[in-house]
Design a protein around this motif. Structure first.
Motif, PDB file in Angstrom:
ATOM      1  N   LYS A 139      -6.659   5.117   4.180  1.00  0.00           N
ATOM      2  CA  LYS A 139      -6.724   3.740   4.191  1.00  0.00           C
ATOM      3  C   LYS A 139      -5.451   3.158   4.954  1.00  0.00           C
ATOM      4  O   LYS A 139      -5.429   2.392   6.168  1.00  0.00           O
ATOM      5  N   PHE A 140      -4.214   3.602   4.462  1.00  0.00           N
ATOM      6  CA  PHE A 140      -3.009   3.257   5.073  1.00  0.00           C
ATOM      7  C   PHE A 140      -2.985   3.583   6.704  1.00  0.00           C
ATOM      8  O   PHE A 140      -2.749   2.651   7.613  1.00  0.00           O
ATOM      9  N   GLU A 186       2.508   1.945  -3.660  1.00  0.00           N
ATOM     10  CA  GLU A 186       1.317   2.846  -4.299  1.00  0.00           C
ATOM     11  C   GLU A 186       1.305   4.242  -4.079  1.00  0.00           C
ATOM     12  O   GLU A 186       1.299   4.986  -4.783  1.00  0.00           O
ATOM     13  N   ILE A 187       1.099   4.434  -2.567  1.00  0.00           N
ATOM     14  CA  ILE A 187       1.245   5.866  -2.198  1.00  0.00           C
ATOM     15  C   ILE A 187       2.556   6.808  -2.677  1.00  0.00           C
ATOM     16  O   ILE A 187       2.404   7.501  -3.253  1.00  0.00           O
ATOM     17  N   ASP A 193       2.294   7.116  -6.641  1.00  0.00           N
ATOM     18  CA  ASP A 193       1.344   8.160  -6.971  1.00  0.00           C
ATOM     19  C   ASP A 193       1.547   9.459  -6.326  1.00  0.00           C
ATOM     20  O   ASP A 193       0.653  10.491  -6.765  1.00  0.00           O
ATOM     21  N   THR A 205      -7.108   9.595  -5.844  1.00  0.00           N
ATOM     22  CA  THR A 205      -7.436   8.747  -4.970  1.00  0.00           C
ATOM     23  C   THR A 205      -6.543   8.614  -3.942  1.00  0.00           C
ATOM     24  O   THR A 205      -6.562   7.808  -2.934  1.00  0.00           O
ATOM     25  N   LYS A 207      -7.432   8.961  -0.125  1.00  0.00           N
ATOM     26  CA  LYS A 207      -8.131   7.855   0.372  1.00  0.00           C
ATOM     27  C   LYS A 207      -7.033   6.845   0.520  1.00  0.00           C
ATOM     28  O   LYS A 207      -7.263   5.851   1.396  1.00  0.00           O
ATOM     29  N   LYS A 208      -6.141   6.569  -0.284  1.00  0.00           N
ATOM     30  CA  LYS A 208      -4.966   5.598  -0.145  1.00  0.00           C
ATOM     31  C   LYS A 208      -4.376   5.937   1.203  1.00  0.00           C
ATOM     32  O   LYS A 208      -4.080   4.936   1.946  1.00  0.00           O
ATOM     33  N   ASP A 248       0.702  -1.111  -0.208  1.00  0.00           N
ATOM     34  CA  ASP A 248       0.117   0.027  -0.039  1.00  0.00           C
ATOM     35  C   ASP A 248       0.985   1.271   0.217  1.00  0.00           C
ATOM     36  O   ASP A 248       0.646   2.414  -0.813  1.00  0.00           O
TER      37      ASP A 248
END
Length: 103
Positions: free
Chosen positions: A37-38, A19-20, A23, A30, A33-34, A16
């Motif tokens: 969530k993390f 991905e952060i 991005d 998003t 939101k990521k 995760d």
């Protein structure tokens, strides 16, 4: 939590966070939101901050090795310290709100 469960959770957190990082400097809508969530997973699982820093450093090292293999400079990776600061600031805010609700 068993050791196996912890290992699975840490692998998922690393994925995760990867991905952060990827991005972070894009226009991905998003991303917030990521990050949320993390942070929620980190908070609920009571993951210590040094472990988050370790995940960050491991990923930056992986990215650096890849860039060097491609013959590119890894100097831009210094900018990704902002990602770590942002994530830790979000985590601090979650802790602050948690303490406020308990008082």
């Amino acid at each position: 939590m068993t050791q196996v469960d912890q290992d699975v959770l840490l692998r998922q957190l690393k994925s995760d966070y990867r991905e952060i990082l990827i991005d972070y400097f894009t226009t991905d809508k998003t991303l917030k939101k990521k990050i949320d969530k993390f942070i929620n997973v980190v908070f609920c699982a009571n993951i210590p901050v040094p472990q988050i820093i370790e995940i960050h450093m491991d990923l930056i090292e992986e990215f650096s090795k890849q860039l060097k293999l491609e013959g590119r400079s890894d100097e831009t990776l210094l900018d990704y310290r902002l990602t770590l600061i942002d994530v830790l600031a979000h985590l601090c805010e979650v802790y602050r709100c948690s303490i406020s609700k308990q008082s």
